[in-house]
Design a protein around this motif. Structure first.
Motif, PDB file in Angstrom:
ATOM      1  N   ILE A  35       0.865  -1.165  -0.034  1.00  0.00           N
ATOM      2  CA  ILE A  35      -0.062  -0.048  -0.060  1.00  0.00           C
ATOM      3  C   ILE A  35       0.891   1.162   0.046  1.00  0.00           C
ATOM      4  CG2 ILE A  35      -1.689   1.530   1.416  1.00  0.00           C
ATOM      5  CD1 ILE A  35      -2.821  -1.406   2.172  1.00  0.00           C
ATOM      6  N   THR A  36       1.827   1.455   0.736  1.00  0.00           N
ATOM      7  CA  THR A  36       2.822   2.297   1.036  1.00  0.00           C
ATOM      8  C   THR A  36       3.446   2.552  -0.562  1.00  0.00           C
ATOM      9  OG1 THR A  36       3.135   1.848   3.478  1.00  0.00           O
ATOM     10  CG2 THR A  36       4.701   3.442   2.326  1.00  0.00           C
ATOM     11  N   PHE A  37       3.954   1.450  -1.000  1.00  0.00           N
ATOM     12  CA  PHE A  37       4.802   1.481  -2.279  1.00  0.00           C
ATOM     13  C   PHE A  37       3.674   2.289  -3.299  1.00  0.00           C
ATOM     14  CE2 PHE A  37       5.619  -0.132  -6.459  1.00  0.00           C
ATOM     15  CZ  PHE A  37       7.194   0.238  -6.521  1.00  0.00           C
ATOM     16  N   ALA A  38       2.511   1.841  -3.243  1.00  0.00           N
ATOM     17  CA  ALA A  38       1.557   2.350  -4.312  1.00  0.00           C
ATOM     18  C   ALA A  38       1.203   3.745  -4.201  1.00  0.00           C
ATOM     19  CB  ALA A  38       0.284   1.470  -4.330  1.00  0.00           C
ATOM     20  N   VAL A  39       1.132   4.081  -3.039  1.00  0.00           N
ATOM     21  CA  VAL A  39       1.004   5.549  -2.635  1.00  0.00           C
ATOM     22  C   VAL A  39       2.183   6.470  -2.908  1.00  0.00           C
ATOM     23  CG1 VAL A  39       0.289   7.137  -0.668  1.00  0.00           C
ATOM     24  CG2 VAL A  39      -0.841   5.235  -0.994  1.00  0.00           C
ATOM     25  N   ASP A  40       3.266   6.060  -2.517  1.00  0.00           N
ATOM     26  CA  ASP A  40       4.418   6.958  -2.947  1.00  0.00           C
ATOM     27  C   ASP A  40       4.560   7.009  -4.618  1.00  0.00           C
ATOM     28  OD1 ASP A  40       5.230   7.025  -0.231  1.00  0.00           O
ATOM     29  OD2 ASP A  40       6.718   5.503  -0.177  1.00  0.00           O
ATOM     30  N   THR A  41       4.266   5.776  -5.105  1.00  0.00           N
ATOM     31  CA  THR A  41       4.717   5.799  -6.629  1.00  0.00           C
ATOM     32  C   THR A  41       3.497   6.854  -7.584  1.00  0.00           C
ATOM     33  OG1 THR A  41       5.593   3.705  -6.463  1.00  0.00           O
ATOM     34  CG2 THR A  41       4.835   4.418  -8.715  1.00  0.00           C
ATOM     35  N   LEU A  42       2.263   6.581  -6.979  1.00  0.00           N
ATOM     36  CA  LEU A  42       0.929   7.212  -7.666  1.00  0.00           C
ATOM     37  C   LEU A  42       0.806   8.765  -7.199  1.00  0.00           C
ATOM     38  CD1 LEU A  42      -1.241   4.338  -7.788  1.00  0.00           C
ATOM     39  CD2 LEU A  42       0.099   5.049  -9.665  1.00  0.00           C
ATOM     40  N   VAL A  43       1.289   9.065  -5.953  1.00  0.00           N
ATOM     41  CA  VAL A  43       0.928  10.528  -5.316  1.00  0.00           C
ATOM     42  C   VAL A  43       2.201  11.075  -5.169  1.00  0.00           C
ATOM     43  CG1 VAL A  43      -0.409  11.660  -3.576  1.00  0.00           C
ATOM     44  CG2 VAL A  43      -1.267   9.579  -4.508  1.00  0.00           C
ATOM     45  N   LEU A  44       3.073  10.637  -4.324  1.00  0.00           N
ATOM     46  CA  LEU A  44       4.105  11.624  -3.809  1.00  0.00           C
ATOM     47  C   LEU A  44       5.269  11.724  -4.761  1.00  0.00           C
ATOM     48  CD1 LEU A  44       4.662  10.020  -0.170  1.00  0.00           C
ATOM     49  CD2 LEU A  44       3.391  12.183  -0.953  1.00  0.00           C
ATOM     50  N   ILE A  45       5.592  10.871  -5.585  1.00  0.00           N
ATOM     51  CA  ILE A  45       6.625  11.152  -6.511  1.00  0.00           C
ATOM     52  C   ILE A  45       6.209  12.226  -7.718  1.00  0.00           C
ATOM     53  CG2 ILE A  45       7.950   9.959  -8.454  1.00  0.00           C
ATOM     54  CD1 ILE A  45       8.275   7.671  -6.620  1.00  0.00           C
ATOM     55  N   PRO A  46       5.001  12.051  -8.057  1.00  0.00           N
ATOM     56  CA  PRO A  46       4.680  12.998  -9.081  1.00  0.00           C
ATOM     57  C   PRO A  46       4.469  14.637  -8.248  1.00  0.00           C
ATOM     58  CG  PRO A  46       3.233  11.266  -9.416  1.00  0.00           C
ATOM     59  CD  PRO A  46       3.892  11.074  -8.165  1.00  0.00           C
ATOM     60  N   VAL A  47       3.964  14.639  -7.315  1.00  0.00           N
ATOM     61  CA  VAL A  47       4.185  15.792  -6.669  1.00  0.00           C
ATOM     62  C   VAL A  47       5.496  16.414  -6.365  1.00  0.00           C
ATOM     63  CG1 VAL A  47       3.554  16.936  -4.334  1.00  0.00           C
ATOM     64  CG2 VAL A  47       1.982  15.264  -5.327  1.00  0.00           C
ATOM     65  N   TYR A  48       6.385  15.582  -5.789  1.00  0.00           N
ATOM     66  CA  TYR A  48       7.763  16.070  -5.632  1.00  0.00           C
ATOM     67  C   TYR A  48       8.381  16.371  -7.147  1.00  0.00           C
ATOM     68  CZ  TYR A  48       7.534  13.970  -1.014  1.00  0.00           C
ATOM     69  OH  TYR A  48       7.389  13.578   0.333  1.00  0.00           O
ATOM     70  N   CYS A  49       8.006  15.895  -8.072  1.00  0.00           N
ATOM     71  CA  CYS A  49       8.532  16.259  -9.457  1.00  0.00           C
ATOM     72  C   CYS A  49       8.076  17.411  -9.860  1.00  0.00           C
ATOM     73  CB  CYS A  49       8.329  15.222 -10.566  1.00  0.00           C
ATOM     74  SG  CYS A  49       9.367  13.491 -10.412  1.00  0.00           S
ATOM     75  N   THR A  50       6.708  17.724  -9.686  1.00  0.00           N
ATOM     76  CA  THR A  50       6.016  18.827 -10.050  1.00  0.00           C
ATOM     77  C   THR A  50       6.564  19.948  -9.161  1.00  0.00           C
ATOM     78  OG1 THR A  50       4.172  17.680 -10.321  1.00  0.00           O
ATOM     79  CG2 THR A  50       3.836  20.032 -10.221  1.00  0.00           C
ATOM     80  N   LEU A  51       6.804  19.934  -7.822  1.00  0.00           N
ATOM     81  CA  LEU A  51       7.485  20.865  -7.095  1.00  0.00           C
ATOM     82  C   LEU A  51       8.886  21.319  -7.712  1.00  0.00           C
ATOM     83  CD1 LEU A  51       6.136  19.847  -3.653  1.00  0.00           C
ATOM     84  CD2 LEU A  51       5.321  22.008  -4.856  1.00  0.00           C
ATOM     85  N   TYR A  52       9.623  20.392  -7.859  1.00  0.00           N
ATOM     86  CA  TYR A  52      11.039  20.475  -8.246  1.00  0.00           C
ATOM     87  C   TYR A  52      11.110  21.169  -9.438  1.00  0.00           C
ATOM     88  CZ  TYR A  52      15.846  19.612  -9.835  1.00  0.00           C
ATOM     89  OH  TYR A  52      16.959  19.624 -10.085  1.00  0.00           O
ATOM     90  N   ASN A  53      10.229  20.898 -10.436  1.00  0.00           N
ATOM     91  CA  ASN A  53      10.069  21.547 -11.683  1.00  0.00           C
ATOM     92  C   ASN A  53       9.638  22.732 -11.620  1.00  0.00           C
ATOM     93  OD1 ASN A  53      11.350  19.366 -13.275  1.00  0.00           O
ATOM     94  ND2 ASN A  53       9.118  18.437 -13.516  1.00  0.00           N
ATOM     95  N   ARG A  54       8.813  23.114 -10.821  1.00  0.00           N
ATOM     96  CA  ARG A  54       8.222  24.750 -10.632  1.00  0.00           C
ATOM     97  C   ARG A  54       9.381  25.436  -9.792  1.00  0.00           C
ATOM     98  NH1 ARG A  54       3.084  24.989  -7.355  1.00  0.00           N
ATOM     99  NH2 ARG A  54       2.241  23.724  -9.147  1.00  0.00           N
ATOM    100  N   TYR A  55      10.273  25.047  -9.220  1.00  0.00           N
ATOM    101  CA  TYR A  55      11.302  25.845  -8.513  1.00  0.00           C
ATOM    102  C   TYR A  55      12.524  25.786  -9.032  1.00  0.00           C
ATOM    103  CZ  TYR A  55       7.576  26.748  -4.997  1.00  0.00           C
ATOM    104  OH  TYR A  55       6.443  26.970  -4.358  1.00  0.00           O
ATOM    105  N   GLU A  56      12.714  24.934 -10.116  1.00  0.00           N
ATOM    106  CA  GLU A  56      13.959  24.933 -10.860  1.00  0.00           C
ATOM    107  C   GLU A  56      14.250  25.957 -11.693  1.00  0.00           C
ATOM    108  OE1 GLU A  56      16.068  21.155 -13.045  1.00  0.00           O
ATOM    109  OE2 GLU A  56      14.283  21.829 -13.877  1.00  0.00           O
TER     110      GLU A  56
END
Length: 56
Positions: A35-56
């Motif tokens: 369950i944790t792996f699925a949430v990390d993959t489907l939710v957290l990683i895209p959020v982190y990538c979006t935040l990283y690309n926004r402030y890059e």
């Protein structure tokens, strides 16, 4: 881990036979790990990538 592993381990949680204790101690972390792996993959990683690309 595949979703089939998750589905296959769910009946172990309902076991009441004498040997069910050790199997439950194995099944619970694996199920919550999937369950944790699925949430990390489907939710957290895209959020982190979006935040990283926004402030890059």
């Amino acid at each position: 881990m595949a979703p089939t592993d998750f589905v296959a381990l769910i009946p172990i949680l309902w076991m009441t036979t004498p040997g069910a204790g050790p199997m439950k101690r194995f099944a619970v972390p694996v199920i919550f790990g999937v369950i944790t792996f699925a949430v990390d993959t489907l939710v957290l990683i895209p959020v982190y990538c979006t935040l990283y690309n926004r402030y890059e």
